[in-house]
Motif scaffolding. Structure first.
Motif: not given
Length: 270
Positions: A120-122, A137
């Motif tokens: 996942h993106e931050a 992340a």
């Protein structure tokens, strides 16, 4: 559909489970009696494989599952993926590009390794789990689409999920499938043609079962393709309006053991 369906397919969250995400004894016993009488039962869910164990722990025996909104067909006894239909890296990149241009502040996550892992993106909010081994992340935008993914998840703050889905689906029309199964503004994106109906159709063909002999239960927009494909599509009373509108029948809510009540009526397994 004939008098007695040959296969039962059911969504999990909001349909089979209570609002506390537990399986009632009545529902567990109804499913066990279905299996004992030789009628296959398959779970059809947006969940990834890694979230199935919480359900299997409450069942009398593990049931086959069609996961990630139809992208993964899973055999829990052998711990084997029978089929996977992921988004290719180049397609992921194009989907992300279009949505970043269309939706300010959108953030993404991808379900990879047949949904056993997530990246996942931050800025992407984690709602259910944060398993350090399975979830982490990404360190660069390119990592989002570095490998195939069975599902791309998109969020852009808390907002009306139906409105957000309309925006996303419009941006991706002809490129990928977009749906939702929550009330928190999460849109779930799969490869074109990948739906719960498609995954269930593949599984039924493997067993030699026609769609007209399938009884299916659901509650959210991601269940609509499955309920319209099956010979009999049944909504629980707590279902989204889009599901209630297309269902052949409506049973009691998930909190009132709607699936079990319907099975008891049709199969006499009470």
């Amino acid at each position: 559909m004939g008098e007695t369906p040959r296969l039962v397919a059911t969504d999990i969250d909001g349909t089979l489970l209570t609002d506390e995400r537990t399986l009632s004894p009545r529902t567990r016993d109804a499913l066990a009696r279905m299996s004992a009488r030789g009628t296959p039962v398959v779970l059809v869910t947006g969940r990834p494989i890694r979230w199935l164990q919480l359900v299997y722990e409450q069942l009398a025996e593990p049931l086959p599952a069609i996961c990630a909104n139809g992208a993964v067909v899973y055999d829990p006894v052998a711990d084997e993926v029978l089929r996977a239909d992921p988004l290719a890296p180049e397609l992921l990149a194009e989907v992300a590009r279009r949505l970043r241009a269309e939706v300010p502040g959108v953030s993404f996550a991808v379900e990879i390794v047949d949904s056993r892992e997530m990246r996942h993106e931050a800025g992407y909010p984690l709602r259910w789990d944060a398993d350090a081994e399975a979830i982490r992340a990404i360190t660069s935008p390119e990592e989002l689409h570095s490998v195939p993914a069975v599902k791309l998840l998109a969020r852009a703050r808390e907002q009306d999920p139906d409105v957000f889905l309309e925006v996303v689906a419009g941006a991706l029309r002809g490129l990928a499938e977009a749906t939702h199964s929550s009330y928190t503004g999460l849109v779930e994106i799969s490869a074109a043609g990948v739906t719960k109906a498609a995954g269930l159709a593949w599984y039924c063909a493997r067993l030699g079962i026609d769609e007209q002999d399938v009884l299916a239960f659901g509650d959210m927009p991601n269940d609509v393709p499955m309920l319209t494909w099956a010979g009999r599509g049944v909504a629980v009373a707590n279902a989204h309006p889009a599901v209630l509108a297309i269902a052949d029948e409506v049973t009691a809510a998930n909190s009132a053991d709607g699936v079990a009540a319907y099975l008891e009526k049709v199969f006499g397994v009470g």
